[in-house]
Write a protein that holds these residues in place. Structure first.
Motif, PDB file in Angstrom:
ATOM      1  N   ASN A   1      10.189  43.920   6.542  1.00 28.00           N
ATOM      2  CA  ASN A   1      10.627  42.525   6.447  1.00 28.00           C
ATOM      3  C   ASN A   1      10.766  41.891   7.829  1.00 28.00           C
ATOM      4  N   SER A   2      11.234  42.662   8.789  1.00 27.99           N
ATOM      5  CA  SER A   2      11.368  42.143  10.145  1.00 27.99           C
ATOM      6  C   SER A   2       9.998  41.763  10.696  1.00 27.99           C
ATOM      7  N   ARG A   3       9.009  42.600  10.431  1.00 26.12           N
ATOM      8  CA  ARG A   3       7.644  42.317  10.897  1.00 26.12           C
ATOM      9  C   ARG A   3       7.076  41.089  10.180  1.00 26.12           C
ATOM     10  N   ILE A   4       7.261  41.019   8.860  1.00 24.78           N
ATOM     11  CA  ILE A   4       6.783  39.863   8.090  1.00 24.78           C
ATOM     12  C   ILE A   4       7.473  38.604   8.592  1.00 24.78           C
TER      13      ILE A   4
ATOM     14  N   PRO B   1      28.119  36.967 -16.746  1.00 20.64           N
ATOM     15  CA  PRO B   1      27.208  36.172 -15.902  1.00 20.64           C
ATOM     16  C   PRO B   1      27.343  36.481 -14.406  1.00 20.64           C
ATOM     17  N   LEU B   2      28.554  36.766 -13.941  1.00 17.86           N
ATOM     18  CA  LEU B   2      28.750  37.103 -12.533  1.00 17.86           C
ATOM     19  C   LEU B   2      27.883  38.287 -12.132  1.00 17.86           C
ATOM     20  N   TYR B   3      27.792  39.288 -12.993  1.00 15.66           N
ATOM     21  CA  TYR B   3      27.018  40.478 -12.667  1.00 15.66           C
ATOM     22  C   TYR B   3      25.518  40.211 -12.729  1.00 15.66           C
ATOM     23  N   LEU B   4      25.090  39.280 -13.567  1.00 15.21           N
ATOM     24  CA  LEU B   4      23.672  38.936 -13.634  1.00 15.21           C
ATOM     25  C   LEU B   4      23.202  38.279 -12.340  1.00 15.21           C
ATOM     26  N   ALA B   5      24.122  37.711 -11.586  1.00 14.03           N
ATOM     27  CA  ALA B   5      23.778  37.075 -10.307  1.00 14.03           C
ATOM     28  C   ALA B   5      23.654  38.098  -9.185  1.00 14.03           C
ATOM     29  N   GLY B   6      23.834  39.373  -9.475  1.00 16.29           N
ATOM     30  CA  GLY B   6      23.774  40.413  -8.455  1.00 16.29           C
ATOM     31  C   GLY B   6      22.475  40.441  -7.678  1.00 16.29           C
ATOM     32  N   GLY B   7      21.375  40.120  -8.315  1.00 16.83           N
ATOM     33  CA  GLY B   7      20.088  40.098  -7.632  1.00 16.83           C
ATOM     34  C   GLY B   7      20.028  39.054  -6.532  1.00 16.83           C
ATOM     35  N   ALA B   8      20.849  38.018  -6.651  1.00 20.52           N
ATOM     36  CA  ALA B   8      20.866  36.970  -5.624  1.00 20.52           C
ATOM     37  C   ALA B   8      21.351  37.528  -4.288  1.00 20.52           C
ATOM     38  N   PHE B   9      22.113  38.606  -4.334  1.00 18.56           N
ATOM     39  CA  PHE B   9      22.545  39.235  -3.084  1.00 18.56           C
ATOM     40  C   PHE B   9      21.333  39.717  -2.280  1.00 18.56           C
ATOM     41  N   GLY B  10      20.238  40.025  -2.972  1.00 18.80           N
ATOM     42  CA  GLY B  10      19.040  40.524  -2.302  1.00 18.80           C
ATOM     43  C   GLY B  10      18.531  39.588  -1.226  1.00 18.80           C
ATOM     44  N   ALA B  11      18.546  38.293  -1.513  1.00 16.82           N
ATOM     45  CA  ALA B  11      18.070  37.328  -0.518  1.00 16.82           C
ATOM     46  C   ALA B  11      18.960  37.345   0.715  1.00 16.82           C
ATOM     47  N   VAL B  12      20.261  37.423   0.506  1.00 20.31           N
ATOM     48  CA  VAL B  12      21.206  37.473   1.632  1.00 20.31           C
ATOM     49  C   VAL B  12      21.020  38.779   2.401  1.00 20.31           C
ATOM     50  N   ILE B  13      20.841  39.872   1.669  1.00 14.57           N
ATOM     51  CA  ILE B  13      20.637  41.174   2.307  1.00 14.57           C
ATOM     52  C   ILE B  13      19.399  41.136   3.203  1.00 14.57           C
ATOM     53  N   ILE B  14      18.318  40.628   2.667  1.00 11.44           N
ATOM     54  CA  ILE B  14      17.072  40.593   3.440  1.00 11.44           C
ATOM     55  C   ILE B  14      17.239  39.729   4.684  1.00 11.44           C
ATOM     56  N   TYR B  15      17.787  38.536   4.517  1.00 12.79           N
ATOM     57  CA  TYR B  15      17.935  37.632   5.659  1.00 12.79           C
ATOM     58  C   TYR B  15      18.815  38.257   6.741  1.00 12.79           C
ATOM     59  N   THR B  16      19.978  38.785   6.349  1.00 12.55           N
ATOM     60  CA  THR B  16      20.902  39.324   7.352  1.00 12.55           C
ATOM     61  C   THR B  16      20.363  40.600   7.987  1.00 12.55           C
ATOM     62  N   GLU B  17      19.702  41.448   7.203  1.00 12.88           N
ATOM     63  CA  GLU B  17      19.155  42.681   7.765  1.00 12.88           C
ATOM     64  C   GLU B  17      18.023  42.378   8.745  1.00 12.88           C
TER      65      GLU B  17
ATOM     66  N   ALA C   1      19.501  40.957  11.897  1.00 10.98           N
ATOM     67  CA  ALA C   1      20.165  42.006  12.666  1.00 10.98           C
ATOM     68  C   ALA C   1      19.151  42.922  13.350  1.00 10.98           C
ATOM     69  N   ILE C   2      18.092  43.315  12.636  1.00 13.04           N
ATOM     70  CA  ILE C   2      17.072  44.188  13.237  1.00 13.04           C
ATOM     71  C   ILE C   2      16.444  43.512  14.441  1.00 13.04           C
ATOM     72  N   GLN C   3      16.163  42.226  14.323  1.00  9.26           N
ATOM     73  CA  GLN C   3      15.560  41.505  15.438  1.00  9.26           C
ATOM     74  C   GLN C   3      16.536  41.333  16.600  1.00  9.26           C
ATOM     75  N   THR C   4      17.832  41.380  16.303  1.00  8.51           N
ATOM     76  CA  THR C   4      18.852  41.166  17.331  1.00  8.51           C
ATOM     77  C   THR C   4      19.315  42.462  17.996  1.00  8.51           C
ATOM     78  N   ILE C   5      19.610  43.487  17.179  1.00  4.43           N
ATOM     79  CA  ILE C   5      20.211  44.708  17.732  1.00  4.43           C
ATOM     80  C   ILE C   5      19.388  45.974  17.490  1.00  4.43           C
ATOM     81  N   GLY C   6      18.233  45.859  16.827  1.00  2.41           N
ATOM     82  CA  GLY C   6      17.376  47.014  16.605  1.00  2.41           C
ATOM     83  C   GLY C   6      17.631  47.704  15.271  1.00  2.41           C
TER      84      GLY C   6
END
Length: 152
Positions: free
Chosen positions: A32-35, A76-92, A95-100
């Motif tokens: 993802n960092s490369r993409i 319904p709160l638990y069905l939104a769990g997949g939305a965390f994926g977008a946040v995970i990808i963005y933050t990871e 972070a990889i681009q910033t600290i390795g």
């Protein structure tokens, strides 16, 4: 087959799946960092989420191990769990681009352990409360110390 042998196989299987999952998280973060470098972070998150959806759908169509009607039973709160994926990808990716990669994955694992420590200790999300004491807290502090030493 004796009960102990069955339990050992179950534990081994769980550890094997955890290692595969951990390796895939790391590989996904690096890819993802490369993409992201080529097309942008949110675009990378979109591509990753879409390809993940396609892969999960294909596996589901092949395996058919669940009941789609069960969605009505899920809060319904638990069905939104997949939305965390977008946040995970963005933050990871950021972070990889910033600290390795190494420091990012180390910090990510510590964050996961801290949150799971609280989930187990307080019984959040319908989980049975687990006794979390000094040994678990000491282990967490030692991991944090190890990551800080590794970063020196």
């Amino acid at each position: 087959m004796p009960k102990q042998e069955t339990e050992a196989k179950t534990v081994f299987r769980g550890i094997l799946f955890a290692f595969i999952g951990g390796a895939c998280i790391t590989l996904q973060g690096v890819a993802n960092s490369r993409i992201s470098h080529d097309i942008g972070t949110w675009q990378a998150a979109t591509v990753t989420q879409f390809t993940g959806f396609i892969m999960a759908l294909l596996i589901y169509l092949f395996v058919r191990d669940g009941d789609l009607g069960g969605f009505r039973k899920v809060k319904p709160l638990y069905l939104a769990g997949g939305a965390f994926g977008a946040v995970i990808i963005y933050t990871e990716v950021t972070a990889i681009q910033t600290i390795g990669v190494t420091f990012t994955i180390s910090a990510l694992l510590i964050a996961q352990l801290c949150v799971t420590f609280m989930i187990d200790a307080f019984g959040w999300f319908g989980r049975t409360k687990s006794k979390m004491g000094a040994p678990q807290l000491i282990g967490l502090v030692m991991m944090i110390g190890g990551v800080l030493i590794m970063k020196l």
